[in-house]
Design an enzyme around this catalytic site. Sequence first.
Site, mmCIF file in Angstrom:
data_model
loop_
_atom_site.group_PDB
_atom_site.id
_atom_site.type_symbol
_atom_site.label_atom_id
_atom_site.label_comp_id
_atom_site.label_asym_id
_atom_site.label_seq_id
_atom_site.Cartn_x
_atom_site.Cartn_y
_atom_site.Cartn_z
ATOM 1 N N GLN A 228 -1.030 4.535 6.814
ATOM 2 C CA GLN A 228 0.170 4.858 6.039
ATOM 3 C C GLN A 228 1.059 5.848 6.790
ATOM 4 O O GLN A 228 0.619 6.475 7.754
ATOM 5 C CB GLN A 228 -0.250 5.449 4.685
ATOM 6 C CG GLN A 228 -1.230 6.612 4.818
ATOM 7 C CD GLN A 228 -2.158 6.785 3.623
ATOM 8 O OE1 GLN A 228 -2.015 6.115 2.602
ATOM 9 N NE2 GLN A 228 -3.103 7.713 3.708
ATOM 10 N N ASP B 295 -9.515 10.914 -6.355
ATOM 11 C CA ASP B 295 -8.223 11.590 -6.180
ATOM 12 C C ASP B 295 -7.418 10.738 -5.203
ATOM 13 O O ASP B 295 -7.366 11.015 -4.008
ATOM 14 C CB ASP B 295 -8.480 13.002 -5.627
ATOM 15 C CG ASP B 295 -7.190 13.732 -5.314
ATOM 16 O OD1 ASP B 295 -6.109 13.210 -5.615
ATOM 17 O OD2 ASP B 295 -7.278 14.841 -4.739
ATOM 18 N N ASP C 174 -1.409 5.980 -5.618
ATOM 19 C CA ASP C 174 -1.207 4.956 -6.652
ATOM 20 C C ASP C 174 -1.974 3.685 -6.237
ATOM 21 O O ASP C 174 -2.372 3.544 -5.079
ATOM 22 C CB ASP C 174 0.291 4.628 -6.771
ATOM 23 C CG ASP C 174 1.108 5.852 -7.179
ATOM 24 O OD1 ASP C 174 0.685 6.564 -8.103
ATOM 25 O OD2 ASP C 174 2.156 6.094 -6.547
HETATM 26 N N1 SPD Z 1 2.688 8.792 -7.791
HETATM 27 C C1 SPD Z 1 1.847 9.603 -6.977
HETATM 28 C C2 SPD Z 1 0.482 9.767 -7.510
HETATM 29 C C3 SPD Z 1 -0.404 10.428 -6.522
HETATM 30 C C4 SPD Z 1 -1.680 10.895 -7.103
HETATM 31 N N2 SPD Z 1 -2.542 11.471 -6.122
HETATM 32 C C5 SPD Z 1 -2.039 12.523 -5.343
HETATM 33 C C6 SPD Z 1 -3.079 13.144 -4.471
HETATM 34 C C7 SPD Z 1 -3.037 14.624 -4.498
HETATM 35 N N3 SPD Z 1 -4.290 15.188 -4.106
#
Ligand code: SPD
Length: 287
Positions: A37, A162, A165
Site C-alpha cells: 500500500q 486493528d 477498512d
Molecule cells: N476509515 C479508516 C479506518 C481505519 C481503522 N484502523 C486504523 C488503524 C489505527 N491503528
Amino acid sequence: MSVFDDKKWLTEVFADSGSVFGLAITRKLDEVQSPFQKIAMYETSHFGNLMVIDDVIMLSSRDNFLYHEMLSHPVLFTHPNPKNVVIIGGGDCGTLREVLKHPGVETVTQIDIDEQVTRMAEKYFPELCASNNDPRATLQFADGIKFMREAPTESVDVIIVDSTDPIGPGEGLFNRAFYASCLQALRAGGILVQQSESPLIHMPLLSAMRQAMSDAGFAALQTLNFPQMVYPSGWWTCTLARKGAAFNGFREADAQQAPFATEYYNVDIHKAASALPNFMRKALEAS
Ligand code: SPD
C-alpha cells in the site's frame, strides 16, 4: 469561495455517504509505496501528524487515543484474566502501547503485514512506539490471516484486530473463515475484538461482520461505540465476540483502580459505550 482558502486541505471523500472530511495541512512529511500500500505522512495545523494509507486517513496525533484505548481496555477488562494477547494489524503500535499498560498481560504478539507502517510510526508517532521494546512484546511482519489459521488451538486469551477498512490488505479480516481461525486459537472464554467501522455509514457491514462472527461459532457479541473525528461520520465502533460464554459485565473494580493513565477510557465510558441507539438495535436485531 471558502474562508479557509489560505490553507492546504487534505480531504478524504466518503463516496458511500456523500460526504467529505478535511484537515488543514502544513506540509507533507513522507511517502512510501510498500509492497502492499501507499503510506503518506503529513503535518497538520491542528491535529499533529497524520498517517494516510491508500488515501484513507488512519490516525492523527491528536485523536488516535480514542480508537486505541477503546480497542484495548474494554476487551482486556472484560476478559477475567488476559495473559496472552495477539494483535492483528496495529502496525502503528498505538494499540500495542495500550495493551502493554496492563501488568497482567504476559505476552503480546503483533502481526502486521506491512513493516513500513511500523517504520513510519517509529519516525512520526514515536510516542506510540515507546513500548515496542517491552520484553513481553513480539512484532512480526507477516500475513495475519495465515498466522491465525496456523495458531495453536486454544493458545490465546484476547485477539485484537486493528485493521484498515475491509478493502486492500485488510479485506480478508472481515469474514467467517478468519473468525473461525480466531475462535479455534482462543481459549474458552477468550475474546476477539475488531474495529467495526461507522454505525451511521457502515451499518450493513457491521451487521454482516456480526453475522459472520456468529456463523463462525462465537457465543456472544457486543458492539461498543465511541467518537473518532478523523474517520467517516466521526463516530466509530468496535465489536467484541466471545468464545463459549455470554458477556457478563466487566472487571469494573479493576478498571476503576487501573494502575495506568488513560485519556478517554474509564469505567463510565466503558458502560456508556455499550449503550446502542435505537437504529443500531433495530438493525442488529434484524440481522
Ligand atoms: N476509515 C479508516 C479506518 C481505519 C481503522 N484502523 C486504523 C488503524 C489505527 N491503528
